[in-house]
Design an enzyme around this catalytic site. Structure first.
Site, PDB file in Angstrom:
ATOM      1  N   TRP A 319       3.445  -2.669  -9.126  1.00 57.35           N
ATOM      2  CA  TRP A 319       3.379  -3.972  -8.442  1.00 57.35           C
ATOM      3  C   TRP A 319       1.961  -4.521  -8.494  1.00 57.35           C
ATOM      4  O   TRP A 319       1.757  -5.734  -8.634  1.00 57.35           O
ATOM      5  CB  TRP A 319       3.821  -3.814  -6.991  1.00 57.35           C
ATOM      6  N   HIS A 320       0.969  -3.634  -8.403  1.00 56.13           N
ATOM      7  CA  HIS A 320      -0.408  -4.091  -8.392  1.00 56.13           C
ATOM      8  C   HIS A 320      -0.844  -4.626  -9.761  1.00 56.13           C
ATOM      9  O   HIS A 320      -1.756  -5.460  -9.817  1.00 56.13           O
ATOM     10  CB  HIS A 320      -1.341  -2.954  -7.975  1.00 56.13           C
ATOM     11  N   GLY A 321      -0.257  -4.155 -10.816  1.00 59.36           N
ATOM     12  CA  GLY A 321      -0.662  -4.646 -12.123  1.00 59.36           C
ATOM     13  C   GLY A 321       0.178  -4.057 -13.234  1.00 59.36           C
ATOM     14  O   GLY A 321       0.782  -2.988 -13.092  1.00 59.36           O
ATOM     15  N   PHE A 464      -2.825 -10.150  -8.163  1.00 59.09           N
ATOM     16  CA  PHE A 464      -1.541  -9.473  -8.036  1.00 59.09           C
ATOM     17  C   PHE A 464      -0.453 -10.425  -7.563  1.00 59.09           C
ATOM     18  O   PHE A 464       0.706 -10.070  -7.564  1.00 59.09           O
ATOM     19  CB  PHE A 464      -1.647  -8.296  -7.051  1.00 59.09           C
TER      20      PHE A 464
END
Length: 464
Positions: A319-321, A464
């Site tokens: 989800w962060h990257g 993000f």
């Protein structure tokens, strides 16, 4: 439009003028329009995107509610809401990071993949907020809202770009209270916002000056500069993200809206699992409720429980990257959580045992932060090598000579971490006199103007 810049100050002044001038019944509509302008300032081509996603979610909610057994419709609705996020954020990684190596492994030539898609600001936060609405309404945890309330819930500009990630019950009922700007709310709003301002400009942006050069050229980084960046990034990312959260919470308080706590002294955690219950709390709760719990019960077998935790944390990392570094970041944190779960050591230790656990947890997390910060695996490997002394300690004297200013940041950082719960600060501000709050706010602005670097950086979590 960053909260700590002059363009936002002008936007807020103009917006408040209109907000205060219109009748209470119009304020939600004004908030939606103002938030759309706030979002569009970054890229006007993407300005309609949040509104379109809100409209799609409204239709999906009606469609899911119309079925006697809506489980498959709900699953399909969640997938449909994830498609824009997957397209914008993960297309390049899927093509170059997964498909191309797979084809090469099969002896095939991968097609040319010169894919460059501009990531819409806050798309991950917007998507997760909408999924929370769809799921909670479908499961009757929250009532369905009119489209205007749904749009206000998502576009409310204090949390639009980087959270906190809200549930319907945390914001939608407050939107029906007129979004009144009152004198009583002004003092806590200003003080909480100013705390975030100091965290971001005075601490995070100055620490970035120590971190960025090392990650830009890890091959030339010495053990001393790498070790300094290793510790500095812990302060940078905490003060950057919690600073944004404080400013968002302060802005929301201005309109009589209370947002949930998103940080709770994370570096006092005694385990990795404890850390994730203290850091970006709204995201951790989202993954707990919408990924971990649906995967199976906490009473499952140890292996099943381990599988569910690792899957959840790996998805949280992604989800962060979109990249192998983020995938490994989530995977390592998931694996590091397992000892606590299997041994059921959830009760905090005291005394010297507590201190040892905190120190060990902190340094383990900082190692995983290298994966989080590094743009690719080669950079991460280079930083690990540098930390092990690959390039020696030759610049240690010069680094020590330039450390006095950085040492001044330590008391600011400790004070910021001590006031992590904005509710305490807001409660104190309500009882403080107006002159006291004005003096503290002026001091915060003076510190930001005098101690902040010449150029300010975008919030880390805007990516993000």
């Amino acid at each position: 439009m960053l909260f700590h810049t002059w363009p936002f100050a002008v936007f807020l002044a103009l917006y408040l003028t209109v907000h205060l001038a219109v009748p209470a019944g119009w304020r939600l509509g004004v908030m939606i329009v103002g938030s759309a302008v706030f979002y569009g300032y970054w890229n006007w081509a993407y300005a309609p995107l949040p509104l379109l996603l809100c409209g799609a979610t409204h239709l999906l909610t009606l469609w899911v509610a119309a079925a006697p057994d809506a489980r498959w419709r709900l699953r399909l609705g969640v997938v449909l809401l994830l498609l824009p996020l997957i397209f914008f954020k993960y297309t390049h990684f899927l093509l170059t990071g997964l498909l191309a190596p797979l084809l090469r492994g099969l002896g095939l030539t991968p097609p040319a993949t010169d894919v460059s898609i501009l990531l819409p600001l806050g798309i991950s936060f917007i998507t997760f907020t909408l999924i929370a609405y769809l799921v909670d309404v479908a499961r009757r945890r929250s009532p369905a809202a009119p489209l205007s309330r749904l749009a206000g819930y998502v576009l409310f500009f204090p949390h639009l770009i980087a959270g906190p990630i809200l549930r319907p019950h945390e914001l939608i009922p407050q939107l029906g209270q007129g979004l009144a700007v009152t004198a009583a709310a002004l003092r806590p709003a200003v003080l909480v916002f100013c705390l975030g301002l100091v965290k971001k400009v005075v601490i995070a942006d100055n620490l970035a000056l120590l971190v960025n050069p090392v990650y830009a050229d890890p091959a030339s980084a010495t053990a001393a500069s790498s070790l300094l960046a290793y510790y500095a990034f812990a302060g940078q990312i905490y003060c950057d993200f919690s600073g944004y959260t404080d400013m968002a919470i302060g802005l929301a308080l201005l309109f009589g809206v209370r947002l949930p706590v998103n940080f709770n002294h994370p570096y006092a955690a005694q385990s990795v699992g404890d850390f994730w219950r203290r850091w970006h709390i709204t995201l951790s709760h989202w993954f707990r409720d919408y990924v971990f719990f649906p995967l199976g019960s906490r009473r499952a077998s140890p292996l099943t429980l381990a599988r569910n935790i690792v899957i959840t944390m790996t998805l949280s990392g992604l989800w962060h990257g979109a990249g192998w570094t983020f995938l490994l970041f989530g995977l390592v944190n998931g694996l590091a959580t397992l000892p606590e779960i299997w041994t059921k050591r959830r009760h905090p230790a005291r005394g010297w045992r507590r201190a040892i656990r905190i120190v060990l947890t902190f340094h383990l997390l900082l190692l995983t932060f290298i994966l989080f910060r590094a743009p690719d695996l080669d950079t991460a490997v280079g930083l690990f090598r540098a930390l092990l002394g690959g390039n020696g300690w030759g610049d240690l004297p010069s680094l020590v000579a330039h450390m006095p200013f950085e040492c001044l940041l330590v008391p600011f950082y400790l004070a910021a971490h001590a006031w992590d719960d904005h509710r305490r600060l807001a409660g104190w501000a309500r009882g403080a006199g107006g002159p006291v709050v004005i003096a503290l706010a002026a001091l915060a602005v003076l510190l930001a103007a005098s101690l902040g670097p010449e150029t300010t950086a975008q919030f880390i979590y805007f990516d993000f």
